[in-house]
Design an enzyme around this catalytic site. Structure first.
Site, PDB file in Angstrom:
ATOM      1  N   GLY A  10       0.777  -1.092   0.011  1.00 48.69           N
ATOM      2  CA  GLY A  10       0.070  -0.190  -0.029  1.00 48.69           C
ATOM      3  C   GLY A  10       0.885   1.396   0.064  1.00 48.69           C
ATOM      4  N   SER A  13      -0.408   5.772  -1.437  1.00 50.89           N
ATOM      5  CA  SER A  13      -0.682   6.448  -0.875  1.00 50.89           C
ATOM      6  C   SER A  13      -0.394   7.199   0.959  1.00 50.89           C
ATOM      7  CB  SER A  13      -2.615   6.205  -1.031  1.00 50.89           C
ATOM      8  OG  SER A  13      -2.867   5.428  -0.690  1.00 50.89           O
ATOM      9  N   GLY A  14      -1.218   8.309   1.826  1.00 52.66           N
ATOM     10  CA  GLY A  14      -1.255   8.200   2.724  1.00 52.66           C
ATOM     11  C   GLY A  14       0.677   7.562   3.662  1.00 52.66           C
ATOM     12  N   ILE A  15       0.067   7.140   4.457  1.00 58.52           N
ATOM     13  CA  ILE A  15       1.506   6.734   5.024  1.00 58.52           C
ATOM     14  C   ILE A  15       2.586   5.548   4.409  1.00 58.52           C
ATOM     15  CG2 ILE A  15       2.794   5.261   7.373  1.00 58.52           C
ATOM     16  CD1 ILE A  15      -0.009   5.994   8.940  1.00 58.52           C
ATOM     17  N   GLY A  16       2.018   4.704   3.368  1.00 58.47           N
ATOM     18  CA  GLY A  16       2.496   3.748   2.969  1.00 58.47           C
ATOM     19  C   GLY A  16       3.528   4.533   2.060  1.00 58.47           C
ATOM     20  N   ASP A  62      -2.470  -7.285  -4.289  1.00 52.75           N
ATOM     21  CA  ASP A  62      -3.738  -7.585  -4.107  1.00 52.75           C
ATOM     22  C   ASP A  62      -3.425  -7.903  -2.531  1.00 52.75           C
ATOM     23  OD1 ASP A  62      -6.198  -7.574  -2.898  1.00 52.75           O
ATOM     24  OD2 ASP A  62      -6.875  -7.840  -4.983  1.00 52.75           O
ATOM     25  N   THR A 113      -7.869  -8.581   3.975  1.00 51.55           N
ATOM     26  CA  THR A 113      -6.899  -8.091   3.670  1.00 51.55           C
ATOM     27  C   THR A 113      -5.877  -7.398   4.558  1.00 51.55           C
ATOM     28  OG1 THR A 113      -7.695  -6.744   1.898  1.00 51.55           O
ATOM     29  CG2 THR A 113      -6.295  -5.340   2.936  1.00 51.55           C
ATOM     30  N   TYR A 170     -23.988  -5.064   8.546  1.00 51.60           N
ATOM     31  CA  TYR A 170     -22.384  -4.991   8.110  1.00 51.60           C
ATOM     32  C   TYR A 170     -22.112  -3.093   9.337  1.00 51.60           C
ATOM     33  CZ  TYR A 170     -17.791  -4.151   5.888  1.00 51.60           C
ATOM     34  OH  TYR A 170     -16.749  -4.125   5.858  1.00 51.60           O
TER      35      TYR A 170
END
Length: 313
Positions: A10, A13-16, A62, A113, A170
Site C-alpha cells: 500500500g 498513498s498515505g503513510i505507505g 492485492d 486484507t 455490516y
C-alpha cells in the site's frame, strides 16, 4: 544502502507513500507492493524524482487475494536475493460501506486484507527474510483496537465469510477493528514462530494522521465535518512514516520482537485492569492494549484459522 531491501504494501498513498519516500531518501531499495498500478506508477516516478533514488521498484500486489500474494512472492524471490524489511501497511477501511464485500477466496474483505493477507505474505517471504543479517517485519495496527477494552467486544469468528449477512448488519468500523486486533495477535504468535530464525515481528499502533480529501468524501456527512476539523490538528503521514523507518532500522529495536509500539515509539503493555476508572485510563491513554490480545484461547483461534485458510497457498 542499495543492498538493503524493503517491501512496503500500500505504498501509493498515505503513510505507505510517505514511508516509501523516507526509505528511498535514505538510500534503500524500495519495493512498492500495490494493487492499483495506474495510480502507483505516477507515485513511483514522483518518489524517484524527489529522492534521486532510481532503485524504487513497483510490483503488483492485492493483499486481499491469496493468489496475488503467491504470484507476488514468487516474482519477488526470483528477482531479489533477500529481504531485509517487510512493512504490512496496506489496509481496507472503506468509509461509508454498508454491504459485505468478499475477497477472491470468499473471505470478508477487511479480514482478507488486514489479517490473513499479511499473515500469508509474511509466511511466504520468511525464507528470504532469513537471508538478511537483520530481518524485521512491521505490521500496521490501529487505536481502533481500544474498543476491546469493552469486555463485551469479541471478534466475530462466525461471520468472517459474511455467513450472517442476512441477520447481522455490516459495520465497516467493527470489521476493521476486529481484523486489526486479529493482526496484533498474529504479530505476537509469528514473533514466537520466527524467533529461532532471527526474524523480528512487531506492530505499530497508528495514531491519527491527516486524511485525504478522497477518504473524507466517502464518510457520512456528519463524520465529514468531524474529520475536517480533526485534520486541522492531525499530523502529516510523514511523522508515522518516520516511526516506521526508526523501528525497522535503528539499533534501539534491533532485538525487539513480539511487541506493540505506539506513535511515541514506546512499547505498549497489556492492561491489567479494564473496569471503572482503569478502563477510561486505558481508552484515553497510549500505554496499554486490551488483554483480549494476549488471551491464549483467542490467539490460538486466530492462528488456527489463519493457517487453515492459507494452508494450500
Amino acid at each position: 544502502m542499495n543492498d538493503k531491501i524493503v517491501i512496503i504494501t500500500g505504498a501509493n498513498s498515505g503513510i505507505g507513500k510517505a514511508a516509501a519516500l523516507k526509505f528511498a531518501a535514505e538510500g534503500y531499495r524500495v519495493i512498492m507492493a500495490c494493487r492499483n498500478l495506474k495510480i502507483s506508477t505516477a507515485v513511483q516516478k514522483e518518489i524517484m524524482e524527489m529522492t534521486k533514488n532510481t532503485n524504487v521498484d513497483l510490483m503488483e500486489l492485492d493483499v486481499s487475494s491469496f493468489d496475488s500474494i503467491c504470484t507476488f512472492s514468487t516474482a519477488f524471490k526470483a528477482k531479489y536475493p533477500h529481504l531485509d524489511i517487510l512493512i504490512n501497511n496496506a489496509a481496507y477501511l472503506n468509509h461509508g460501506e454498508k454491504e459485505y464485500k468478499l475477497s477472491p477466496e470468499h473471505i470478508e474483505l477487511s479480514f482478507a486484507t488486514n489479517t490473513f493477507g499479511p499473515f500469508l505474505l509474511t509466511r511466504l517471504l520468511a525464507d528470504h527474510l532469513e537471508k538478511s543479517q537483520d530481518p524485521r517485519v512491521l505490521n500496521a495496527c490501529t487505536t481502533n483496537i481500544k474498543n476491546f477494552f469493552d469486555p463485551k467486544r469479541k471478534i466475530e469468528f462466525d461471520n468472517l465469510r459474511g455467513e450472517l449477512r442476512e441477520t447481522r448488519p455490516y459495520s465497516v468500523y467493527k470489521m476493521y477493528g476486529d481484523s486489526k486486533m486479529a493482526l496484533l495477535m498474529l504479530t505476537f504468535k509469528q514473533a514466537e514462530e520466527f524467533k529461532s530464525r532471527g526474524i523480528k515481528v512487531n506492530a505499530i499502533q497508528i495514531n491519527r494522521v491527516k486524511l485525504s480529501k478522497e477518504t473524507i468524501q466517502k464518510m457520512h456527512s456528519i463524520w465529514r465535518v468531524f474529520a475536517r476539523l480533526q485534520n486541522l490538528t492531525n499530523p502529516q503521514p510523514s511523522g508515522m512514516a518516520n516511526n516506521y523507518f526508526h523501528i525497522c532500522t535503528s539499533d534501539e529495536y534491533k532485538n525487539l520482537t513480539g511487541q506493540l509500539i505506539n506513535h511515541k515509539r514506546e512499547i505498549i503493555e497489556p492492561s491489567t485492569a479494564e473496569t471503572g476508572l482503569a478502563q477510561l485510563k486505558n481508552i484515553f491513554g497510549n500505554k496499554t492494549y486490551p488483554s483480549y490480545a494476549t488471551n491464549p484461547q483467542n490467539v490460538e483461534q486466530v492462528w488456527r484459522l489463519s493457517t487453515t485458510l492459507t494452508e494450500n497457498f
